[in-house]
Design a protein around this motif. Structure first.
Motif, PDB file in Angstrom:
ATOM      1  N   GLY A  90      32.806 -12.830  76.940  1.00  0.00           N
ATOM      2  CA  GLY A  90      33.803 -11.999  76.288  1.00  0.00           C
ATOM      3  C   GLY A  90      33.776 -10.628  76.456  1.00  0.00           C
ATOM      4  O   GLY A  90      34.579  -9.886  76.360  1.00  0.00           O
ATOM      5  N   GLY A  91      32.572 -10.330  77.202  1.00  0.00           N
ATOM      6  CA  GLY A  91      32.544  -9.009  77.652  1.00  0.00           C
ATOM      7  C   GLY A  91      31.663  -7.857  76.600  1.00  0.00           C
ATOM      8  O   GLY A  91      31.674  -6.663  76.849  1.00  0.00           O
ATOM      9  N   ALA A  92      30.836  -8.761  75.921  1.00  0.00           N
ATOM     10  CA  ALA A  92      30.138  -7.771  74.737  1.00  0.00           C
ATOM     11  C   ALA A  92      28.976  -6.962  75.585  1.00  0.00           C
ATOM     12  O   ALA A  92      28.399  -7.427  76.657  1.00  0.00           O
ATOM     13  CB  ALA A  92      29.341  -8.846  74.023  1.00  0.00           C
ATOM     14  N   ALA A  93      28.821  -5.730  74.992  1.00  0.00           N
ATOM     15  CA  ALA A  93      27.839  -4.878  75.896  1.00  0.00           C
ATOM     16  C   ALA A  93      26.464  -5.182  75.378  1.00  0.00           C
ATOM     17  O   ALA A  93      25.265  -4.869  76.516  1.00  0.00           O
ATOM     18  CB  ALA A  93      28.338  -3.482  75.484  1.00  0.00           C
ATOM     19  N   CYS A  94      26.306  -5.543  74.200  1.00  0.00           N
ATOM     20  CA  CYS A  94      24.610  -5.723  73.796  1.00  0.00           C
ATOM     21  C   CYS A  94      24.912  -6.810  72.731  1.00  0.00           C
ATOM     22  O   CYS A  94      25.947  -7.333  72.120  1.00  0.00           O
ATOM     23  CB  CYS A  94      24.284  -4.433  73.102  1.00  0.00           C
ATOM     24  SG  CYS A  94      24.297  -3.015  73.997  1.00  0.00           S
ATOM     25  N   PHE A  95      23.608  -7.142  72.620  1.00  0.00           N
ATOM     26  CA  PHE A  95      23.596  -8.260  71.261  1.00  0.00           C
ATOM     27  C   PHE A  95      22.604  -7.618  70.245  1.00  0.00           C
ATOM     28  O   PHE A  95      21.995  -6.866  70.482  1.00  0.00           O
ATOM     29  CB  PHE A  95      22.710  -9.521  71.721  1.00  0.00           C
ATOM     30  CG  PHE A  95      23.495 -10.398  72.880  1.00  0.00           C
ATOM     31  CD1 PHE A  95      24.653 -10.732  72.963  1.00  0.00           C
ATOM     32  CD2 PHE A  95      22.548 -10.913  73.840  1.00  0.00           C
ATOM     33  CE1 PHE A  95      25.235 -11.239  73.979  1.00  0.00           C
ATOM     34  CE2 PHE A  95      23.105 -11.690  74.937  1.00  0.00           C
ATOM     35  CZ  PHE A  95      24.623 -11.866  74.990  1.00  0.00           C
ATOM     36  N   SER A  96      23.108  -8.248  68.809  1.00  0.00           N
ATOM     37  CA  SER A  96      22.338  -7.995  67.798  1.00  0.00           C
ATOM     38  C   SER A  96      21.750  -9.389  67.224  1.00  0.00           C
ATOM     39  O   SER A  96      22.793 -10.259  66.931  1.00  0.00           O
ATOM     40  CB  SER A  96      23.080  -7.085  66.834  1.00  0.00           C
ATOM     41  OG  SER A  96      22.323  -7.293  65.498  1.00  0.00           O
ATOM     42  N   VAL A  97      20.513  -9.464  67.113  1.00  0.00           N
ATOM     43  CA  VAL A  97      19.757 -10.677  66.695  1.00  0.00           C
ATOM     44  C   VAL A  97      19.084 -10.535  65.354  1.00  0.00           C
ATOM     45  O   VAL A  97      18.249  -9.649  65.443  1.00  0.00           O
ATOM     46  CB  VAL A  97      18.886 -11.313  67.630  1.00  0.00           C
ATOM     47  CG1 VAL A  97      18.191 -12.585  67.414  1.00  0.00           C
ATOM     48  CG2 VAL A  97      19.790 -11.493  68.961  1.00  0.00           C
ATOM     49  N   LEU A  98      19.330 -11.364  64.449  1.00  0.00           N
ATOM     50  CA  LEU A  98      18.663 -11.302  63.112  1.00  0.00           C
ATOM     51  C   LEU A  98      17.350 -11.570  63.182  1.00  0.00           C
ATOM     52  O   LEU A  98      16.920 -12.772  63.838  1.00  0.00           O
ATOM     53  CB  LEU A  98      19.401 -11.980  61.983  1.00  0.00           C
ATOM     54  CG  LEU A  98      20.344 -11.190  61.281  1.00  0.00           C
ATOM     55  CD1 LEU A  98      19.790 -10.001  60.290  1.00  0.00           C
ATOM     56  CD2 LEU A  98      21.305 -10.593  62.246  1.00  0.00           C
ATOM     57  N   ALA A  99      16.246 -10.844  62.673  1.00  0.00           N
ATOM     58  CA  ALA A  99      15.166 -11.480  62.349  1.00  0.00           C
ATOM     59  C   ALA A  99      14.669 -11.751  61.107  1.00  0.00           C
ATOM     60  O   ALA A  99      13.413 -12.330  60.921  1.00  0.00           O
ATOM     61  CB  ALA A  99      13.986 -10.090  62.984  1.00  0.00           C
ATOM     62  N   GLU A 100      15.514 -11.465  60.184  1.00  0.00           N
ATOM     63  CA  GLU A 100      15.019 -11.938  58.696  1.00  0.00           C
ATOM     64  C   GLU A 100      15.606 -13.169  58.308  1.00  0.00           C
ATOM     65  O   GLU A 100      16.673 -13.558  58.837  1.00  0.00           O
ATOM     66  CB  GLU A 100      15.797 -10.836  57.789  1.00  0.00           C
ATOM     67  CG  GLU A 100      15.513 -10.688  56.194  1.00  0.00           C
ATOM     68  CD  GLU A 100      15.946 -12.132  55.469  1.00  0.00           C
ATOM     69  OE1 GLU A 100      15.271 -12.627  54.528  1.00  0.00           O
ATOM     70  OE2 GLU A 100      17.159 -12.508  55.721  1.00  0.00           O
ATOM     71  N   SER A 101      14.762 -14.028  57.852  1.00  0.00           N
ATOM     72  CA  SER A 101      14.972 -15.665  57.849  1.00  0.00           C
ATOM     73  C   SER A 101      15.929 -16.091  56.640  1.00  0.00           C
ATOM     74  O   SER A 101      16.642 -16.656  56.592  1.00  0.00           O
ATOM     75  CB  SER A 101      13.582 -16.230  58.119  1.00  0.00           C
ATOM     76  OG  SER A 101      12.633 -16.069  56.974  1.00  0.00           O
ATOM     77  N   GLN A 102      15.346 -15.544  55.599  1.00  0.00           N
ATOM     78  CA  GLN A 102      15.790 -16.184  54.351  1.00  0.00           C
ATOM     79  C   GLN A 102      17.210 -16.018  53.769  1.00  0.00           C
ATOM     80  O   GLN A 102      17.982 -16.698  53.628  1.00  0.00           O
ATOM     81  CB  GLN A 102      14.793 -16.026  52.991  1.00  0.00           C
ATOM     82  CG  GLN A 102      13.357 -16.530  53.184  1.00  0.00           C
ATOM     83  CD  GLN A 102      12.419 -16.522  52.217  1.00  0.00           C
ATOM     84  OE1 GLN A 102      12.855 -16.878  51.002  1.00  0.00           O
ATOM     85  NE2 GLN A 102      11.327 -16.209  52.156  1.00  0.00           N
TER      86      GLN A 102
END
Length: 250
Positions: A77-89
C-alpha cells in the motif's frame, strides 16, 4: 500518570528488571537525520503503519492477525515505515516481531512504554531504527532518554498529549514529534491541532497519532498541517490494508 498508563508502566518496569541486552556491532551514535525520519520526509505516502493485536480501549481485536501478511499489505500500500508494538498484555505486542518486520526493508519503530534504559537496549538489540519516548511517562528524564537513544543509533519519536508538554520536547531538540489525541489515562480522544506544534517545532517532522479511523480523516490530518501519520487500529481492522492506504494517498 494515572489509571491504565500507570499500570502498564509499572508492569514494564518489572519486565525489565535484571534484563541485559547486547548492543549490536552495527549500533552507531546518531547525529541529525536517520533512516526513519528520512523515509517519512521523502515518501509519497508519509504513513507509519502499525501492527498491534489489542488495545486497552478495545481489548483483543486482532489476536490471530498474521504479521507477515499484514505487513506485506502495508508495504504494497506504500507505507513509509512500520510501527511494531513491544508491550504484550495491553496491546498484544511481541518484541520478537520487530526482527521479522525488518525483513520487509522498511524502517521500524519500537513502540512501547519506555521507562528504563533496558528498553532502549532491547530496541537496539532487536534492530529497530526508532523508539517511542512518551513525555507523560518520562517527564524530566526525557532529554536524558533521548540522548541515550541517539547514542545507540535510535531515532527518538517524542510523543505529546497536551500542549503543556511542549517544553519538555523542546528541551530534547526533538526532530520527530508525535501528537497522540488519545488520553493515556483513560484512552478517550481529544482534539488535534498542528498549529501550536509547528510554532514550537518549526523544523521538526510532525506526526499525528490515533483516531484516524478512515482515509478521509487521515487526509484531513495531513491537510491540517501534520507531516506524517501513524495509523494502527484502522489498518489492523481493514479487510484490505493496501486499499485503505491507497485511499489515503488519493
Amino acid at each position: 500518570m494515572a489509571g491504565i498508563l500507570e499500570t502498564i508502566v509499572e508492569r514494564e518496569r518489572r519486565r525489565m528488571e535484571g534484563q541485559v541486552f547486547p548492543t549490536p556491532f552495527r549500533a552507531r551514535p546518531l547525529r541529525g537525520e536517520g533512516p526513519f525520519e528520512r523515509a517519512l520526509r521523502r515518501a509519497e505516502l508519509p504513513v507509519i503503519a502499525e501492527f498491534k493485536r489489542a488495545s486497552p480501549s478495545l481489548g483483543p481485536f486482532a489476536l490471530d492477525a498474521d504479521l507477515a501478511s499484514r505487513l506485506g499489505a502495508y508495504a504494497r500500500g506504500g507505507a513509509a515505515c512500520f510501527s511494531v508494538l513491544a508491550e504484550s498484555q495491553a496491546f498484544g505486542g511481541r518484541p520478537e516481531d520487530i526482527p521479522l518486520a525488518l525483513g520487509f526493508g522498511l524502517p521500524v519503530l519500537y513502540k512501547g512504554f519506555v521507562c528504563t534504559r533496558a528498553h532502549l537496549e532491547e530496541a537496539c538489540a532487536l534492530g529497530a531504527q526508532a523508539v517511542l519516548l512518551i513525555v507523560r511517562v518520562l517527564g524530566g528524564e526525557l532529554p536524558a532518554y533521548a540522548a541515550a537513544a541517539r547514542a545507540l543509533g535510535l531515532e527518538p519519536l517524542v510523543e505529546l498529549h497536551d500542549p503543556g508538554e511542549i517544553p519538555a520536547a523542546q528541551a530534547c531538540h526533538a526532530r520527530l514529534v508525535g501528537w497522540n489525541v488519545r488520553n493515556l489515562a483513560d484512552f478517550s480522544e481529544g482534539p488535534a491541532d498542528a498549529a501550536p506544534l509547528r510554532r514550537a517545532f518549526p523544523g521538526a517532522l510532525l506526526i499525528r497519532e490515533s483516531g484516524l479511523r478512515s482515509p478521509e480523516l487521515a487526509r484531513e490530518a495531513l491537510a491540517q498541517g501534520f507531516d506524517a501519520l501513524l495509523i494502527g487500529e484502522a489498518l489492523m481492522r481493514a479487510p484490505d490494508p493496501a486499499a485503505y492506504l491507497d485511499a489515503v494517498r488519493r
